[in-house]
Motif scaffolding. Structure first.
Motif, mmCIF file in Angstrom:
data_model
loop_
_atom_site.group_PDB
_atom_site.id
_atom_site.type_symbol
_atom_site.label_atom_id
_atom_site.label_comp_id
_atom_site.label_asym_id
_atom_site.label_seq_id
_atom_site.Cartn_x
_atom_site.Cartn_y
_atom_site.Cartn_z
ATOM 1 N N UNK A 169 0.785 -1.066 0.054
ATOM 2 C CA UNK A 169 -0.498 0.354 -0.013
ATOM 3 C C UNK A 169 1.097 1.543 -0.065
ATOM 4 N N UNK A 170 1.840 1.064 0.768
ATOM 5 C CA UNK A 170 2.438 2.392 0.635
ATOM 6 C C UNK A 170 3.563 2.499 -0.925
ATOM 7 N N UNK A 171 4.250 1.304 -0.928
ATOM 8 C CA UNK A 171 4.851 1.253 -1.972
ATOM 9 C C UNK A 171 3.613 2.317 -2.909
ATOM 10 N N UNK A 172 2.532 1.829 -3.222
ATOM 11 C CA UNK A 172 1.708 2.149 -4.595
ATOM 12 C C UNK A 172 1.295 3.972 -4.275
ATOM 13 N N UNK A 173 0.954 4.244 -3.290
ATOM 14 C CA UNK A 173 1.838 6.199 -2.523
ATOM 15 C C UNK A 173 2.268 5.941 -3.078
ATOM 16 N N UNK B 203 -6.670 4.951 -1.826
ATOM 17 C CA UNK B 203 -7.350 4.519 -0.082
ATOM 18 C C UNK B 203 -8.978 3.864 -0.152
ATOM 19 N N UNK B 204 -9.449 4.139 -1.176
ATOM 20 C CA UNK B 204 -10.689 3.187 -1.238
ATOM 21 C C UNK B 204 -10.031 1.252 -1.375
ATOM 22 N N UNK C 127 12.785 -0.965 -11.935
ATOM 23 C CA UNK C 127 11.143 -0.341 -11.737
ATOM 24 C C UNK C 127 10.611 -0.947 -10.998
ATOM 25 N N UNK C 128 10.203 -2.011 -11.268
ATOM 26 C CA UNK C 128 8.518 -2.896 -10.215
ATOM 27 C C UNK C 128 8.618 -2.493 -9.169
ATOM 28 N N UNK C 129 7.223 -2.610 -8.612
ATOM 29 C CA UNK C 129 7.640 -1.680 -6.707
ATOM 30 C C UNK C 129 8.614 -1.004 -6.416
ATOM 31 N N UNK C 130 9.273 -0.218 -7.209
ATOM 32 C CA UNK C 130 10.038 0.258 -7.362
ATOM 33 C C UNK C 130 10.402 1.965 -7.140
#
Length: 457
Positions: free
Chosen positions: A8-12, A33-34, A247-250
């Motif tokens: 969740x934090x990585x996507x933010x 958030x949803x 780049x992946x999840x970075x």
């Protein structure tokens, strides 16, 4: 697979990163958030973020591959000539290693949120100033005091490290030092015959998972997944895998992690900023893109130039000549240099730099590189003023102190560095790398000099 932070934090963070890269991210904050903690929804949002195009009106051109970077760079000297004696060369290499250690040690105790992000209504630089004032040690003329009235009066605290004024006896282990050691080892082991694949292999051989952070953590994990079934030599399709690894999840791929890795490579390319930037690109490309790569190239070129060139403005200009003229980093460095030339004193300088670049994360490449450039130009060749300004500015304090110390040490040489800064280190470094824990700082410098001689031939 998440690593440094939960998914969740990585996507933010990715929302912010894509916005900075010139993408329209409207609505994504609400959608994340949803999604709550639903990993499937979060991964779908992440893939959508990564697929966003750069806006047509984005003002910057920022490739990640070396050929494209060189196509967009301004004119530069590429290689500098010097008639240094062997004694002068050795003194400069020792100065670079010592200066890096001094700046890192000064900044290490204040590398926490109070000084990096700010707290209690103060910007980070102001908390640095308050700490030294509360210890009756202002202006900064020595290592960070362990005790200060600011702890009771304001609530700020320093890290209880071995780099504090009352404790310092050597250069303690730090990622800023470990990466310098790894750069030296790469050049010793492989000369110029390596690329980002070999960086990944070396990290997995010499670094533990707990010794890497942010972008390096994600690339470390991704490299494991991308190469888990491969043994021995680099796969033929590494180029196609490389971009996924970095780049992946970075979302940290433009943060400062690559910039602090420049020194060991730049020492081997002393006097040759183009080669230094090339080596920095190879290293940074393992974990970073765009301005994350440019930060390491910019710093590497400055360090290499400093072995021959002593004028700070000229050193910064040479650094800029190895990165795209139209990138965000080049724009930010130009602004920082103008601020440095206009500032009347150290406090005015760091205040204006903070205000100009505080929109970046405290460990982003651009704001920290801007502070480094400003400190160099403002100090006009004064080692102590340059290093203390870099640390006073807040953000990534030990990284910036180390980078400025490295450049100033290479320019001035060890013999010209103030004994009050160098003697407490007792010529000793601990790096938590086999063979370098402990080792004489002078021995590291001699090994870098020998690498330089080998590559020069």
């Amino acid at each position: 697979m998440a690593g440094w932070a939960p998914l969740r934090d990585l996507v933010r963070e990715e929302i912010q990163q894509r916005s900075e890269e010139g993408c329209d991210v409207q609505g994504f904050v609400e959608r994340v958030e949803a999604a709550g903690n639903d990993d499937q929804q979060l991964l779908q949002l992440y893939e959508q973020l990564m697929a966003l195009p750069v806006r047509g009106d984005f003002a910057y051109e920022e490739p990640s591959e070396l050929t494209d970077i060189r196509r967009l760079r301004p004119e530069g000297p590429r290689r500098l000539s010097a008639a240094h004696s062997e004694e002068v060369w050795r003194d400069k290499f020792y100065g670079a290693w010592l200066g890096r250690s001094v700046g890192c040690a000064l900044g290490k105790p204040v590398e926490n949120s109070h000084f990096m992000r700010g707290s209690f209504g103060n910007p980070g630089w102001r908390n640095v100033q308050l700490w030294f004032e509360g210890a009756d040690a202002w202006p900064i003329r020595g290592y960070t005091p362990e005790f200060s009235r600011a702890e009771q009066e304001v609530g700020i605290k320093v890290n209880k490290t071995h780099s504090l004024r009352e404790r310092i006896e050597h250069m303690e282990t730090d990622d800023d030092i470990r990466y310098t050691v790894l750069g030296l080892l790469m050049l010793e082991e492989r000369g110029l015959d390596w690329d980002s694949w070999h960086i990944g292999k070396m990290w997995h051989r010499l670094l533990t998972y707990g010794q890497v952070c942010t972008a390096e953590t994600q690339a470390y994990l991704n490299f494991t997944q991308a190469t888990s079934h491969i043994h021995g030599q680099k796969p033929d399709d590494w180029e196609s895998r490389k971009d996924w690894v970095r780049t992946h999840l970075n979302p940290y791929r433009e943060w400062i992690g690559a910039q602090i890795r420049a020194d060991g490579f730049a020492y081997g390319a002393a006097g040759n900023p183009e080669l230094a930037a090339d080596l920095a690109w190879r290293d940074a490309s393992f974990s970073h893109v765009k301005n994350g790569i440019y930060g390491e190239m910019f710093v590497a070129a400055m360090i290499a130039a400093a072995f021959v060139e002593s004028d700070p403005e000229r050193i910064v200009a040479i650094g800029l000549s190895e990165i795209p003229r139209g990138c965000r980093l080049a724009h930010d460095i130009a602004l920082a240099v103008e601020i440095a030339k206009q500032a009347n004193d150290q406090v005015e300088l760091v205040d204006r730099i903070w205000e100009a670049f505080k929109h970046y994360d405290p460990v982003h490449t651009n704001n920290n590189a801007a502070l480094v450039a400003a400190a160099l130009v403002f100090a006009r060749g004064d080692f102590e003023l340059a290093v203390t300004t870099a640390v006073l500015g807040g953000w990534d304090t030990d990284c910036n102190g180390a980078t400025v110390g490295s450049i100033m040490g290479a320019a001035l040489g060890a013999a010209a560095l103030p004994a009050s800064w160098t003697e407490p280190l007792h010529d000793t470094l601990y790096a938590e790398v086999s063979g370098f824990h402990p080792i004489a700082i002078s021995a590291c410098a001699e090994r870098s000099y020998q690498v330089f001689r080998k590559l020069a031939h």
